[in-house]
Scaffold this motif. Structure first.
Motif, short mmCIF file in Angstrom:
data_model
loop_
_atom_site.label_atom_id
_atom_site.label_comp_id
_atom_site.label_asym_id
_atom_site.label_seq_id
_atom_site.Cartn_x
_atom_site.Cartn_y
_atom_site.Cartn_z
N VAL A 176 -25.21 24.59 14.56
CA VAL A 176 -25.80 23.25 14.41
C VAL A 176 -25.02 22.20 15.21
O VAL A 176 -25.63 21.42 15.95
CB VAL A 176 -25.94 22.87 12.92
N PRO A 177 -23.67 22.15 15.12
CA PRO A 177 -22.97 21.16 15.95
C PRO A 177 -23.16 21.39 17.44
O PRO A 177 -23.24 20.43 18.21
CB PRO A 177 -21.49 21.34 15.57
N ALA A 178 -23.25 22.65 17.85
CA ALA A 178 -23.45 22.93 19.28
C ALA A 178 -24.83 22.45 19.73
O ALA A 178 -24.97 21.91 20.83
CB ALA A 178 -23.29 24.41 19.54
N ILE A 179 -25.84 22.64 18.91
CA ILE A 179 -27.19 22.19 19.28
C ILE A 179 -27.25 20.67 19.31
O ILE A 179 -27.83 20.08 20.22
CB ILE A 179 -28.23 22.79 18.31
N LEU A 217 -23.74 24.65 25.72
CA LEU A 217 -24.63 25.76 26.02
C LEU A 217 -23.92 27.10 25.82
O LEU A 217 -24.48 28.02 25.23
CB LEU A 217 -25.15 25.64 27.45
N TRP A 218 -22.68 27.20 26.28
CA TRP A 218 -21.91 28.42 26.06
C TRP A 218 -21.63 28.64 24.58
O TRP A 218 -21.62 29.78 24.11
CB TRP A 218 -20.61 28.39 26.85
N ALA A 219 -21.39 27.57 23.86
CA ALA A 219 -21.17 27.71 22.41
C ALA A 219 -22.41 28.25 21.72
O ALA A 219 -22.31 29.11 20.83
CB ALA A 219 -20.76 26.36 21.81
N ILE A 220 -23.58 27.79 22.11
CA ILE A 220 -24.83 28.29 21.52
C ILE A 220 -25.02 29.77 21.86
O ILE A 220 -25.31 30.59 20.97
CB ILE A 220 -26.03 27.46 22.01
N ILE A 221 -24.83 30.13 23.11
CA ILE A 221 -25.01 31.53 23.54
C ILE A 221 -24.03 32.45 22.84
O ILE A 221 -24.40 33.51 22.32
CB ILE A 221 -24.88 31.63 25.07
N LEU A 222 -22.76 32.06 22.79
CA LEU A 222 -21.75 32.92 22.17
C LEU A 222 -21.92 33.00 20.66
O LEU A 222 -21.63 34.03 20.05
CB LEU A 222 -20.35 32.43 22.53
N ASN A 223 -22.41 31.94 20.03
CA ASN A 223 -22.71 32.00 18.60
C ASN A 223 -23.85 32.97 18.32
O ASN A 223 -23.81 33.70 17.33
CB ASN A 223 -23.05 30.61 18.05
N ILE A 224 -24.85 32.99 19.17
CA ILE A 224 -25.96 33.93 18.98
C ILE A 224 -25.46 35.37 19.14
O ILE A 224 -25.80 36.24 18.35
CB ILE A 224 -27.10 33.62 19.97
N ILE A 225 -24.62 35.61 20.14
CA ILE A 225 -24.05 36.96 20.33
C ILE A 225 -23.19 37.33 19.13
O ILE A 225 -23.26 38.46 18.63
CB ILE A 225 -23.25 37.02 21.64
#
Length: 103
Positions: A62-65, A77-85
């Motif tokens: 949520v904070p990354a979005i 953007l990298w935080a969102i991608i790495l959180n999904i992984i």
């Protein structure tokens, strides 16, 4: 010559929110690596590093979005991608464990 740097409040906030989210990914990744390798004795944690992303990644994404919508930067953007992984790691771990060792 006026060489001032323009920084907006939303730009700083967006970077901080992305940094917080990315910091969680780094810390939890190190805990998962320690869980598999056992370099540091952490018997009290047991399987927590594997289970924690299922519950904490939705809170940390949520904070990354929010930061990405405030400031379109690569850190968020990298935080969102790495959180999904990181969210998919425990699911994959449990699926592979079930396929290899049975139910």
């Amino acid at each position: 010559m006026d060489a001032t740097v323009k920084t907006t409040k939303s730009g700083i906030t967006g970077g901080v929110l992305g940094g917080i989210s990315l910091l969680y990914v780094i810390i939890n990744t190190l805990l998962i690596l320690n869980f598999f390798t056992g370099l540091i004795a952490a018997e009290k944690l047991q399987g927590l590093p594997i289970i924690a992303p299922i519950f904490l990644v939705p809170l940390m994404i949520v904070p990354a979005i929010i930061g990405f919508f405030k400031k379109k930067d690569k850190l968020c953007l990298w935080a969102i991608i790495l959180n999904i992984i990181l969210f998919l790691v425990p699911i994959g771990y449990h699926v592979i464990g079930t396929l290899v060792f049975g139910p």
